[in-house]
Write a protein that holds these residues in place. Sequence first.
Motif, PDB file in Angstrom:
ATOM      1  N   GLY A 132      56.209  56.414  75.025  1.00  0.00           N
ATOM      2  CA  GLY A 132      56.564  55.266  75.148  1.00  0.00           C
ATOM      3  C   GLY A 132      58.057  54.408  74.957  1.00  0.00           C
ATOM      4  N   ILE A 133      58.223  53.536  74.609  1.00  0.00           N
ATOM      5  CA  ILE A 133      59.569  53.201  74.648  1.00  0.00           C
ATOM      6  C   ILE A 133      60.471  53.694  73.321  1.00  0.00           C
ATOM      7  CG2 ILE A 133      61.099  50.966  73.936  1.00  0.00           C
ATOM      8  CD1 ILE A 133      58.788  49.112  75.262  1.00  0.00           C
ATOM      9  N   ALA A 134      59.781  53.728  72.031  1.00  0.00           N
ATOM     10  CA  ALA A 134      60.267  54.463  70.893  1.00  0.00           C
ATOM     11  C   ALA A 134      60.418  55.867  71.401  1.00  0.00           C
ATOM     12  CB  ALA A 134      59.440  54.041  69.641  1.00  0.00           C
ATOM     13  N   GLY A 135      59.500  56.692  71.684  1.00  0.00           N
ATOM     14  CA  GLY A 135      59.560  57.859  71.678  1.00  0.00           C
ATOM     15  C   GLY A 135      60.630  58.491  72.746  1.00  0.00           C
ATOM     16  N   GLY A 136      60.561  57.779  74.036  1.00  0.00           N
ATOM     17  CA  GLY A 136      61.523  57.721  74.858  1.00  0.00           C
ATOM     18  C   GLY A 136      63.041  57.593  74.808  1.00  0.00           C
ATOM     19  N   ALA A 137      63.147  56.621  74.099  1.00  0.00           N
ATOM     20  CA  ALA A 137      64.690  56.308  73.636  1.00  0.00           C
ATOM     21  C   ALA A 137      64.948  57.234  72.524  1.00  0.00           C
ATOM     22  CB  ALA A 137      64.260  54.766  72.844  1.00  0.00           C
ATOM     23  N   PHE A 138      64.319  57.852  71.668  1.00  0.00           N
ATOM     24  CA  PHE A 138      64.465  58.838  70.704  1.00  0.00           C
ATOM     25  C   PHE A 138      64.984  59.904  71.710  1.00  0.00           C
ATOM     26  CE2 PHE A 138      63.316  62.043  67.699  1.00  0.00           C
ATOM     27  CZ  PHE A 138      64.424  62.072  66.737  1.00  0.00           C
ATOM     28  N   ALA A 139      64.094  60.366  72.408  1.00  0.00           N
ATOM     29  CA  ALA A 139      64.508  61.604  73.302  1.00  0.00           C
ATOM     30  C   ALA A 139      65.708  61.525  74.106  1.00  0.00           C
ATOM     31  CB  ALA A 139      63.391  62.061  74.181  1.00  0.00           C
ATOM     32  N   ALA A 140      65.898  60.301  74.658  1.00  0.00           N
ATOM     33  CA  ALA A 140      67.060  59.989  75.509  1.00  0.00           C
ATOM     34  C   ALA A 140      68.436  60.036  74.420  1.00  0.00           C
ATOM     35  CB  ALA A 140      67.036  58.491  76.258  1.00  0.00           C
ATOM     36  N   LEU A 141      68.492  59.759  73.182  1.00  0.00           N
ATOM     37  CA  LEU A 141      69.417  59.274  72.344  1.00  0.00           C
ATOM     38  C   LEU A 141      69.713  60.769  71.680  1.00  0.00           C
ATOM     39  CD1 LEU A 141      68.694  56.119  70.700  1.00  0.00           C
ATOM     40  CD2 LEU A 141      70.517  56.497  72.084  1.00  0.00           C
ATOM     41  N   LEU A 142      68.771  61.723  71.714  1.00  0.00           N
ATOM     42  CA  LEU A 142      68.928  62.715  71.116  1.00  0.00           C
ATOM     43  C   LEU A 142      69.283  63.971  72.172  1.00  0.00           C
ATOM     44  CD1 LEU A 142      68.493  64.164  68.367  1.00  0.00           C
ATOM     45  CD2 LEU A 142      66.133  64.688  69.199  1.00  0.00           C
ATOM     46  N   ALA A 143      69.352  63.543  73.537  1.00  0.00           N
ATOM     47  CA  ALA A 143      69.235  64.643  74.458  1.00  0.00           C
ATOM     48  C   ALA A 143      70.905  65.204  74.536  1.00  0.00           C
ATOM     49  CB  ALA A 143      69.025  64.029  75.871  1.00  0.00           C
ATOM     50  N   PRO A 144      71.790  64.385  74.379  1.00  0.00           N
ATOM     51  CA  PRO A 144      73.177  64.861  74.469  1.00  0.00           C
ATOM     52  C   PRO A 144      73.550  66.074  73.116  1.00  0.00           C
ATOM     53  CG  PRO A 144      73.398  62.774  74.864  1.00  0.00           C
ATOM     54  CD  PRO A 144      71.976  62.776  74.312  1.00  0.00           C
ATOM     55  N   SER A 145      72.670  66.025  72.323  1.00  0.00           N
ATOM     56  CA  SER A 145      72.884  66.946  71.355  1.00  0.00           C
ATOM     57  C   SER A 145      72.591  68.655  71.683  1.00  0.00           C
ATOM     58  CB  SER A 145      71.759  66.608  70.063  1.00  0.00           C
ATOM     59  OG  SER A 145      70.586  67.366  70.482  1.00  0.00           O
ATOM     60  N   GLY A 146      72.140  68.618  72.803  1.00  0.00           N
ATOM     61  CA  GLY A 146      71.896  70.203  73.538  1.00  0.00           C
ATOM     62  C   GLY A 146      70.526  70.656  72.966  1.00  0.00           C
ATOM     63  N   LEU A 147      69.835  70.011  71.879  1.00  0.00           N
ATOM     64  CA  LEU A 147      68.653  70.618  71.328  1.00  0.00           C
ATOM     65  C   LEU A 147      67.570  70.624  72.557  1.00  0.00           C
ATOM     66  CD1 LEU A 147      68.511  68.469  68.104  1.00  0.00           C
ATOM     67  CD2 LEU A 147      69.010  70.878  68.203  1.00  0.00           C
ATOM     68  N   ARG A 148      66.615  71.829  72.341  1.00  0.00           N
ATOM     69  CA  ARG A 148      65.600  71.696  73.221  1.00  0.00           C
ATOM     70  C   ARG A 148      64.467  70.678  72.825  1.00  0.00           C
ATOM     71  NH1 ARG A 148      62.047  76.699  75.336  1.00  0.00           N
ATOM     72  NH2 ARG A 148      61.436  75.345  77.388  1.00  0.00           N
ATOM     73  N   ILE A 149      64.249  69.939  73.959  1.00  0.00           N
ATOM     74  CA  ILE A 149      63.453  68.677  73.377  1.00  0.00           C
ATOM     75  C   ILE A 149      62.003  68.647  74.029  1.00  0.00           C
ATOM     76  CG2 ILE A 149      62.925  66.092  73.019  1.00  0.00           C
ATOM     77  CD1 ILE A 149      66.469  66.246  72.908  1.00  0.00           C
ATOM     78  N   LEU A 150      60.863  68.670  73.505  1.00  0.00           N
ATOM     79  CA  LEU A 150      59.710  68.137  74.504  1.00  0.00           C
ATOM     80  C   LEU A 150      59.238  67.036  73.964  1.00  0.00           C
ATOM     81  CD1 LEU A 150      57.199  69.076  75.910  1.00  0.00           C
ATOM     82  CD2 LEU A 150      56.310  70.108  73.904  1.00  0.00           C
ATOM     83  N   LEU A 151      58.915  66.120  75.115  1.00  0.00           N
ATOM     84  CA  LEU A 151      58.427  64.797  74.824  1.00  0.00           C
ATOM     85  C   LEU A 151      56.996  64.734  75.600  1.00  0.00           C
ATOM     86  CD1 LEU A 151      58.784  61.866  74.130  1.00  0.00           C
ATOM     87  CD2 LEU A 151      59.772  61.306  76.597  1.00  0.00           C
ATOM     88  N   LEU A 152      56.036  64.499  74.682  1.00  0.00           N
ATOM     89  CA  LEU A 152      54.487  64.753  75.151  1.00  0.00           C
ATOM     90  C   LEU A 152      53.844  63.534  74.949  1.00  0.00           C
ATOM     91  CD1 LEU A 152      52.691  67.257  75.307  1.00  0.00           C
ATOM     92  CD2 LEU A 152      52.357  67.086  72.662  1.00  0.00           C
TER      93      LEU A 152
END
Length: 169
Positions: free
Chosen positions: A17-37
């Motif tokens: 949702g908004i919170a999870g999607g925003a967190f993933a988008a803000l974290l994406a530039p870190s280069g960490l491998r992220i899974l949004l489920l």
Amino acid sequence: MNGLPGGKYDVVIVGAGIAGGAFAALLAPSGLRILLLDATARPPRMPPLAATIHEVGLRVSALNPASVRLLAQAGAWQRLPSGSASPYEHMRVWEEDGSGRIAFDAAALGEPALGHIVENQWIVAALLAQLDEAKNVSVCCGETLERLELPDANVPSVRLWLASGACVD
């Protein structure tokens, strides 16, 4: 990157949702491998703008300037189509029994608007569109978290078991 998850991730976010999607988008530039489920099916890429008041989504958010800045930093605010965010200048809040009320006015603050009202579906669609461009983020919709194993002597990292049977480390 989208599809069925598998393998190792640095960060797993449950809820797109908004919170999870925003967190993933803000974290994406870190280069960490992220899974949004997310347990629900992926929403439409970009829903059409409502042609009448009866087509407007029932779930909306009143975004203050700080929330707008956060969504802009996440790359989502600029993806919202023209006309999807409506500025508001006044807000009045009251208790049902009439014992308390408060009012806010943009003009009293010297601001053009207090914030913007946006349908939640638009915010989610803009966040997912941003995440679609992140090579290190996998978005998996329609999948549920079944079980979580914490690290111990036999398991060196957190393990997530999904309803499909997939295992994510």
